[in-house]
Structures are given as C-alpha cells and as structure tokens.
Design a protein around this motif. Structure first.
Motif, PDB file in Angstrom:
ATOM      1  N   GLU A 258       0.790  -1.214  -0.104  1.00 58.39           N
ATOM      2  CA  GLU A 258       0.092  -0.078  -0.017  1.00 58.39           C
ATOM      3  C   GLU A 258       0.947   1.187  -0.047  1.00 58.39           C
ATOM      4  O   GLU A 258       2.036   1.215   0.364  1.00 58.39           O
ATOM      5  N   ARG A 259       0.305   2.203  -0.328  1.00 57.00           N
ATOM      6  CA  ARG A 259       1.039   3.674  -0.499  1.00 57.00           C
ATOM      7  C   ARG A 259       0.182   4.716   0.475  1.00 57.00           C
ATOM      8  O   ARG A 259      -1.109   4.893   0.304  1.00 57.00           O
TER       9      ARG A 259
ATOM     10  N   LEU B 242      -3.997   9.126  12.150  1.00 54.07           N
ATOM     11  CA  LEU B 242      -4.987   8.809  11.263  1.00 54.07           C
ATOM     12  C   LEU B 242      -4.218   8.783   9.970  1.00 54.07           C
ATOM     13  O   LEU B 242      -3.660   9.785   9.588  1.00 54.07           O
ATOM     14  N   CYS B 243      -4.275   7.616   9.003  1.00 47.95           N
ATOM     15  CA  CYS B 243      -3.681   7.463   7.960  1.00 47.95           C
ATOM     16  C   CYS B 243      -4.417   7.066   6.776  1.00 47.95           C
ATOM     17  O   CYS B 243      -5.550   6.418   6.959  1.00 47.95           O
ATOM     18  N   ALA B 244      -4.278   7.678   5.670  1.00 48.41           N
ATOM     19  CA  ALA B 244      -5.059   7.406   4.484  1.00 48.41           C
ATOM     20  C   ALA B 244      -4.380   6.651   3.331  1.00 48.41           C
ATOM     21  O   ALA B 244      -2.975   7.150   3.273  1.00 48.41           O
ATOM     22  N   SER B 245      -4.687   5.591   2.765  1.00 47.35           N
ATOM     23  CA  SER B 245      -3.562   4.912   1.993  1.00 47.35           C
ATOM     24  C   SER B 245      -4.459   4.337   0.722  1.00 47.35           C
ATOM     25  O   SER B 245      -5.613   4.165   0.907  1.00 47.35           O
ATOM     26  N   VAL B 246      -3.470   4.032  -0.570  1.00 48.42           N
ATOM     27  CA  VAL B 246      -4.248   3.329  -1.415  1.00 48.42           C
ATOM     28  C   VAL B 246      -3.373   1.984  -1.793  1.00 48.42           C
ATOM     29  O   VAL B 246      -2.173   2.117  -1.481  1.00 48.42           O
TER      30      VAL B 246
ATOM     31  N   ALA C 179      -9.036   2.699  -1.598  1.00 43.35           N
ATOM     32  CA  ALA C 179      -8.501   3.365  -0.599  1.00 43.35           C
ATOM     33  C   ALA C 179      -8.842   2.854   0.867  1.00 43.35           C
ATOM     34  O   ALA C 179      -9.975   2.415   0.796  1.00 43.35           O
ATOM     35  N   ALA C 180      -8.343   3.281   1.862  1.00 38.57           N
ATOM     36  CA  ALA C 180      -8.640   2.969   3.137  1.00 38.57           C
ATOM     37  C   ALA C 180      -8.210   3.916   4.104  1.00 38.57           C
ATOM     38  O   ALA C 180      -7.142   4.774   3.786  1.00 38.57           O
ATOM     39  N   ILE C 181      -8.442   3.823   5.340  1.00 40.65           N
ATOM     40  CA  ILE C 181      -8.454   5.047   6.541  1.00 40.65           C
ATOM     41  C   ILE C 181      -8.125   4.011   7.668  1.00 40.65           C
ATOM     42  O   ILE C 181      -8.802   3.161   8.004  1.00 40.65           O
ATOM     43  N   HIS C 182      -6.836   4.246   8.317  1.00 34.84           N
ATOM     44  CA  HIS C 182      -6.354   3.558   9.409  1.00 34.84           C
ATOM     45  C   HIS C 182      -6.196   4.305  10.391  1.00 34.84           C
ATOM     46  O   HIS C 182      -5.717   5.640  10.569  1.00 34.84           O
ATOM     47  N   GLN C 183      -6.412   3.598  11.892  1.00 33.70           N
ATOM     48  CA  GLN C 183      -5.940   4.257  13.058  1.00 33.70           C
ATOM     49  C   GLN C 183      -4.651   3.482  13.486  1.00 33.70           C
ATOM     50  O   GLN C 183      -4.785   2.314  13.678  1.00 33.70           O
ATOM     51  N   VAL C 184      -3.589   4.258  13.629  1.00 29.72           N
ATOM     52  CA  VAL C 184      -2.262   3.571  13.966  1.00 29.72           C
ATOM     53  C   VAL C 184      -1.581   4.118  15.209  1.00 29.72           C
ATOM     54  O   VAL C 184      -1.730   5.498  15.535  1.00 29.72           O
ATOM     55  N   LYS C 185      -1.040   3.285  16.118  1.00 27.59           N
ATOM     56  CA  LYS C 185      -0.448   3.663  17.195  1.00 27.59           C
ATOM     57  C   LYS C 185       0.275   2.876  17.564  1.00 27.59           C
ATOM     58  O   LYS C 185       0.729   1.893  17.163  1.00 27.59           O
TER      59      LYS C 185
END
Length: 888
Positions: free
Chosen positions: A18-19, A38-42, A50-56
């Motif tokens: 993913e990018r 909060l990250c947006a990726s394709v 495309a997707a939205i991720h919660q990263v910690k």
C-alpha cells in the motif's frame, strides 16, 4: 512529520503493498492520552482501493501497529467543525461517530483535502458528505494538484495522471529497446526524439498539401450529385400529380367496400338476435296444451306439466337485448306467457288444496296411535302422505318464484289441514302415556298405604309431622324420610319407588323416541316439498320476479348466509303451525312427571340432554325445530330438579325427631343412599353429572347441619351418640357409593365419627378407678414439679399406706359390677341398626387397659419392691369385658 510518514510507510504500508497518501496526528476529544495517527492509503490494485487506518504504538521503541481500519466507502459523513474555524477538532462517522482533535489546524485541513481527493478519485458511486469545510478550496485542489502539503515528495498523489494504454506501452518499449543507451544518456535520447517529431510534422504538412486537389474533386462530384437529385424530384412530382385521380377513385371504392361489410355484419347480427329471441320466447304448442289441460293427478302427466312450467318460467325470465321488449311481437308473447302462468297457478292451487283436504280427512278418521309388539305406544308415520306430495315439490318452487302470494296461501293451507291431524294425534298419544303412568302410580300407592298400616307407633308419629311436606314434594327421597327403617316393608317401598322411576324413564324415553323422528321427517318433507333449500326460498313473498332475477345474478357469500337464516325462520314458522301443541304438550308432560315423583325431573334432564347432544353431533339439520323445543324443555326440567332439591333441603332442615324415644339413625341420613342409587342409575351415561354433584353437595351440607342440630336437641340420647352413629352411617354409606364429588364429605364424616366416639368414651368411661386415678394424678403433678419418682413414696400424702388404701377401694368384683352397669347404659344409648355396641365396648376396653397399664407403671417407678399391686390383674380385667359382652 516527514520522518513519521517514512516510518509508517516502511513499517506498515510497504509490507501490505500500500502507499501512504495522508496522515494526521490526533487524540480523542476530551482525553489526554498518547497521540495516535490517522492514515489514508491506496493499494496497487486496479482500480485502486483506498482505506483509513488508526495507527498507534505502545512506546517509542516498539513498532507502529494498525489498531483499526475502515474502507473509504464506509465513510458516511465528515464534519470539519467550521470552514474558517481555528479549531483542530473534526468528526468521522463510519458505523458510529469518532471525534478527533488534530495536533494542528494545518494538518487537519491537509488530511481533509486528501480524503476529498481520494473520494472523488476512488469512489464512483455514493460519496460521503463533507460539512463545515471550505468547499471552494477543495474544488480548486482538484483542478491544480499541489503535493507539497503531503510532506512526502517521493509519493505524491498525482490528480492529473492518466495511465498509458496497451498500444502506448508497446510503442514506448519499442523506442526504448532500440536505444539501450537512453538510460545513461538522457540528452541524446531527447535530441533523437525531437528529430523524429520534426520529421513527423513535415510529413504531416506535405500530406495536407497533397490532399487539396482531391478535396476540390470531391466537391465537384457532390455538386453534380445534387443537380441529378433535383431532376429526380421534378419527375416524382409529375408522377404524383398523374396518380392523384387514381388515388381518389381507389379511396371511393374502399369506402363503398367498408359500407358493404358493415351491412353484412349488421344483417348477420340481426339474424342472430331474431333466432335467439325466437328460441327464448318459443314455448311450443305441446307445452301450452299441458299447462292448460294437463292431468296433475297422473304421475306421468305431472312430470310433463312440471317440465312445461319450468320451460314457461325460463321463457318468462329470459334476459333479452336492450330494446327487444318494446317489440309488439315480444309484448304479445309476454302477455300470452302471463295468461298461461296465472291459469296454471289456479289449476295447481285448486288441485293441491284438494289433496290437502283429502289427506287431512283421512288422518282425522284414522286413529294415529297403536301398540307395538312389546306393548309400547307408537305414532303413525306420515310417509305415505309425504310420498304422495313430493312429486309436486318442483312445482312448489316454480309457484314460489312466479306468485309468492299464492305460494304462501298454499303453505298456510297445508299447515292448517295437517296441523289438525298432528294436534289430534299428539294430544291422544300424550294422554295415553299419562294414563298408563297414572294406573301404575295407583298400584304403587296401594302398596304404600298397606305398608304404612304396619308401621310402629313411633314411626307413625314421625310420619304425621312430615305428611304434608311429603305430599307436596312428590315422593322419592322425602317420602322415604318419613318411613321407619325398622319396618319390614321398607325394602318393598324402596323397590316400588325405584320401579316407578324406571317406568317413567321408559315412558319418557318412548315419548322422545316417537316424537323426534315424526318431527324430523315432517321438517325434512317441508324443506323438500316447499322448495326451501333452493335459491329464492328465503325471500319468497318479498320480491318481485324482476327482483328474483337480479338476486340470482348477484348471489354471494353474505346473501347465502342471510338466505340460510331466513330459511331457518321459514321452516320454524311452518313447523310451529304444523305442531301447535308440541311444545305445550311436552311442557305439560314434564310438569306431570314432576308431580308423579320429584326425582323424575332428574330423569327428564338426563334424557333431554342426551337427545340434544345427539342432535348436535349428528348430521341432522342444525335448525331442527324439535331440538329447539327440547332446549326449552331442558331448561324447564332443570328448574324443576333444582326446586326438587330445594324442597328436599328444606324438609331435611325442618325435620323433627321425637325426643321420647331413642334417636338412632336419622331418616334423612339413612335414605340419602336410596336417593343416590336412584340418581346414579338415572345419570349414568349422561353429561349432567355436574348438576347431580351440585345437588349431592347441597343435600349433604343440609344433612350434616341437621345431624348436629338433632344431636344437641335430643334429650333421650346423648349428643355424642347421635352424632357418632349418624356420621358412621354416612361414612359407611359414602364408602359404598363411591361418589367422587362426596369424597371430602366422606373423610369429614369419618373424622367426626372418631371424634364423637372418643368424646363418648371419655364421657361415660372416663376414669373408672376414680380415687386411684386421682391419687396417681397427684403423683404426676409432683413429678412435673421436679420430684423424682423414687422420692414420691416419702411424701406424706403419697406414701405406701395411702397407696394401699386407694388400691383396696377397687377390688375385682366391684370393678366388674361397674363395668356391667356401664355396658347396660351403652346398650341403652346405641341403636341396633348401626351395630356399634361392640365397637364402642372394645374401644372402652382399650382405654381401660391403657389406664391400668399406666397405673402399674407408676407403681413400679415410685414404689419399687413394695409388693403393692392393683387388686385385679390385666387378665382378669380382660375376662370381665369378655364375660359382660357374652352375657348380653
């Protein structure tokens, strides 16, 4: 932030192919915890997803981890918290709403812009709603893409990027394959491509100049084609003008052909209408002759007349096309039909009236009651009359439809004539049944009179006190309460009463068995003969022929239900006219049976209930008039039975027993068994068990109260003896009868019998060794106060001398004499019929022995080794009781 982006890309998204295109550092609103991203990726798929991720991450030394992931198409709503706001808060709503606070307003706006672009590029259908954002700025970002805000120039989101087609990729590969040095020398590759492009432009210009002559030639050819086209159009106009006259002539011919076709169709339809009209209204000379002169008494001719009448009705009710009824021929034919109808109606009415009169005269001349082989009365069947009239049933249905008034007159005429016949037969039948029962009742009264002459004086006095009530109550249980059980004729009287009830039951059953088929057969005949089951029967006499036709066309479920109800009313009306005295005669017979014997009311309740239930469960007509009358008779019989029970209860409560003689078993107690046996025989196989159980309980409650009252009022016999003997008799009787409704009463009687037996023994046996009993009662009081048994003998009032003195007061002969007197007293109190003397004497013996053993036990405990004993032994005591019982 650039370092974080790089770490996130390398640690998380590169591994997943993913990018990362957008990232923002956030915390949850209202919480002060460690920041997350909060990250947006394709991804690399086509088309990209495309997707939205919660990263910690837990600490700086640990790697980043995805805590939660949402697809972009799951995003429903984004709230930027104001287009020009300086607040870093924003909301994202997926399955639920998540509230975030960005580390800065710029990061928030950059992330929102990234999501805006991703939604327009990756989502083709439904896009999420963006509220409270600067839409103008976002639209400008779509036109001019500036990747600097992403903070990562290595992986920008190129909004204007277009993918190469397959052909373009092939051409590009061919160019690059021919220039292997192009990768190391970009400038040489650029110069070569520029030269080739210039060559292509020169070739393109030369091609355009060379094609100019061909264009001029093509234009000249197009001008020539237009000129030729104009010539063709001119010729077509000339031909069209020449053919105009031909066209007009053809149109005139087509119109004439259509008119001819219409005339042919009209003639065909007219011919069909005429043929249909003739077929509907043509009755035929033979049918007319039958209607005018046909013999209605001949079965064959009657069948032909019936067919002719139905054909006449069909022709009269025929549905004609609109306007046909205005034709003179149709009106004339209708008038002819009306004359034939009224003529045949008069002939049919006159003939049926004669048949009714003849049948009624025959019925009045012949006695309709006879005896069967077993000497039981039977009613004559009217099947012969019914078979004679049933062939006219179709004509009655026809008459109902064409002339309802005449139809009603025929119905009333039949009911009037045959009603006289049934009235005579039913009244004669019921009178004969009553006479047979009265003659048997007189025979029973002679037996009763002879039995009463042999009664004892005590029983005669008891009978005088209740004679008036017995006459009013009508025998059965109340008659028996005035009779003595000691009389040898008691069994004969009981047998006579049971036989009398059985005879009435047979007679009443015979009455119902004779009346039911007679009424059912007549009702079935009326439904068939008067055509009450056919359409139109319910409304006969209320509708015109036109109304009947309209109703036939609109028949439905509701109308059918109404018709059934009206048919039932019509049938009931006819049956009431045919059997005017049926209900009154049955009611009179029920009252007569109640006067003969009150318990006959229970017989009638059981029998009528069985017939009513049989009628409901069978296939008989639910509107049976006979069963409706039986329902009323059942109510009357039930009321009579309730009154009979009330009379029994009142007589039991008011019963008085002579107080100068020994009481014994009360008549109401002893004779309840007679009533119960009769009632159980009557109710067996019936569904009226609940009514009888209720009567049992009411009677038994009254008997229990009366036993207690008489026990207290009687002066000659102790109250405990009266209660003990009567409750014992009740318990024994109920145990033998085994009536489930009285099981509680049986247990109560048993308990009361034992209580009164114990009370009587306590009262008359008591403490037979009175002084010795008083001495030992004092010892028990000392022991209860705390003195030991061994110390009792040292008390002055209870020393050995006092014990010897009290023991000598009761030698064996004195005790035997006292027991003999007690036996005589008990024998005088108890009655012989219940045979409780030995039971009471044995219970007294057990009680005396128990006292004796108790005295010996106290002597052994308090005066051990003294050698003192009661003057008589236990064996001698047993011999006293046995000897006294044998002597008497």
């Amino acid at each position: 932030m650039a370092a974080i982006r790089h770490s996130l890309q390398s640690e998380i998204f590169s591994k997943a192919d993913e990018r990362l295109v957008g990232v923002v550092s956030v915390t949850k609103v209202g919480r002060k915890k460690k920041a997350r991203f909060l990250c947006a990726s394709v991804n690399s798929e086509q088309p990209p997803q495309a997707a939205i991720h919660q990263v910690k991450r837990a600490s700086e030394k640990e790697p980043f981890k995805k805590k939660q992931t949402w697809k972009l198409d799951e995003l429903i709503h984004l709230d930027g918290k104001g287009a020009n706001s300086t607040s870093p808060d924003f909301d994202l709503r997926f399955d639920k709403t998540y509230r975030w606070t960005a580390s800065s307003v710029a990061e928030k706006n950059a992330f929102i812009t990234c999501l805006w672009k991703l939604c327009h590029k990756c989502l083709q259908r439904k896009k999420p709603e963006f509220d409270n954002v600067d839409r103008h700025r976002l639209e400008e970002q779509l036109k001019v893409f500036d990747p600097s805000h992403l903070g990562n120039t290595t992986a920008p989101v190129e909004e204007a990027y277009e993918e190469l087609s397959a052909k373009e990729e092939t051409d590009l590969e061919q160019i690059l394959s021919g220039c292997e040095w192009s990768i190391s020398n970009v400038e040489a590759l650029t110069e070569k491509l520029t030269e080739e492009l210039a060559c292509l432009d020169d070739a393109n210009i030369h091609s355009i100049i060379a094609s100019e002559e061909q264009v001029v030639f093509l234009l000249s050819q197009m001008d020539t084609a237009l000129w030729e086209l104009q010539k063709i159009e001119d010729k077509l106009c000339t031909y069209d003008s020449l053919l105009q006259e031909v066209r007009d002539a053809m149109e005139d011919m087509d119109d004439k052909d259509k008119r001819l076709q219409i005339e042919d169709r009209n003639h065909e339809r007219l011919l069909d209408e005429v043929e249909s009209l003739v077929s509907k209204l043509d009755l035929g000379l033979v049918a007319e002759d039958l209607l005018q002169r046909g013999d209605l008494s001949n079965p064959q001719s009657l069948s032909q007349c019936t067919a002719a009448a139905l054909a006449l009705q069909q022709a009269t009710d025929a549905v004609l096309s609109p306007g046909m009824s205005m034709l003179a021929a149709v009106s004339h034919q209708k008038q002819n039909f009306d004359q034939l109808t009224w003529s045949f109606v008069r002939r049919l009415s006159t003939h049926l009236s004669g048949v009714f009169v003849k049948q009624a005269d025959d019925g009045m001349d012949v006695m309709g009651i006879y005896q069967s082989t077993n000497s039981s009365l039977m009613l004559r069947s009217h099947t012969v009359y019914h078979q004679e009239l049933l062939p006219y049933s179709k004509l009655m249905g026809w008459l109902r439809d064409v002339d309802s008034k005449q139809y009603q007159e025929i119905c009333k005429l039949y009911s009037a004539h045959m009603g006289r016949v049934y009235d005579k037969e039913l009244k004669g039948f019921m009178e004969l049944v009553k006479q047979s029962l009265v003659s048997k009742s007189h025979h029973d009264k002679k037996i009763l009179k002879h039995s009463r002459l042999s009664m004892t004086q005590s029983t005669v006095s008891l009978g005088k006190s209740l004679s008036k009530e017995n006459i009013k109550a009508g025998g059965s249980m109340v008659d028996l309460t005035a009779r003595s059980l000691d009389s040898p004729t008691h069994g004969a009287m009981v047998g006579a009463a049971e036989e009398r009830v059985g005879k009435f039951d047979e007679a009443f059953h015979m009455v119902l068995e004779q009346l039911e088929p007679l009424c059912q057969a007549e009702q079935y005949f009326c439904r068939k003969f008067f055509a009450l089951d056919t359409p139109g029967a319910a409304a006969a006499g209320t509708e015109s022929p036109d109304g009947i036709i309209r109703r036939r066309r609109k028949r439905g479920a509701n109308i059918q239900a109404q018709n059934r109800s009206r048919i039932g009313i019509t049938v009931r009306g006819s049956m009431e006219e045919l059997f005017p005295c049926l209900e009154s005669e049955l009611q009179g017979f029920v009252q007569f049976g109640d006067r003969l014997d009150g318990i006959n009311s229970l017989t009638m309740v059981s029998r009528v209930s069985q017939h009513v239930m049989a009628g409901e469960t069978s296939d008989q007509d639910s509107s049976s008039v006979f069963h409706l009358i039986l329902g009323k008779i059942l109510i009357i019989a039930k009321r009579l039975f309730d009154r009979f029970v009330d009379r029994q209860i009142n007589l039991v409560k008011e019963m008085k027993v002579p107080k100068k003689h020994r009481c014994g078993i009360l008549p109401c107690v002893s004779n309840f068994k007679v009533f119960a046996i009769q009632a159980e025989n009557i109710i067996r196989g019936s569904d009226r068990r609940a009514d009888l159980d209720k009567a049992y309980k009411l009677l038994m409650d009254a008997i229990l109260v009366t036993v207690d009252r008489v026990a207290l009022e009687h002066l000659k016999t102790p109250s405990d003896v009266v209660a003990m003997e009567n409750f014992h008799h009740l318990y024994d009787m109920l145990s033998r009868l085994k009536i489930s409704a009285l099981e509680t009463t049986r247990d109560f009687a048993k308990l009361r019998y034992k209580n009164h037996l114990d009370a009587y023994i306590q009262a008359y046996l008591g403490k037979p060794l009175e002084k010795l009993s008083a001495f030992f009662d004092g010892i028990e009081d000392l022991v209860a106060s705390g003195i030991k048994y061994e110390e009792v003998g040292y008390q002055l009032a209870f020393n050995k001398a006092e014990l010897r003195k009290n023991v000598k007061e009761y030698p064996g002969e004195r005790v035997k004499k006292g027991l003999d007197a007690l036996y005589r007293k008990v024998e005088k109190h108890l009655c012989e019929e219940e045979n409780l003397l030995q039971v009471v004497w044995h219970s007294m013996q057990d009680d005396f022995i128990q006292q004796y053993k108790h005295f010996e036990e106290l002597i052994n405990k308090c005066y051990p080794g003294s050698g003192i004993a009661i003057e008589f032994s236990l064996a001698e005591l047993l011999s006293y009781f046995s000897m006294i019982a044998q002597q008497h």
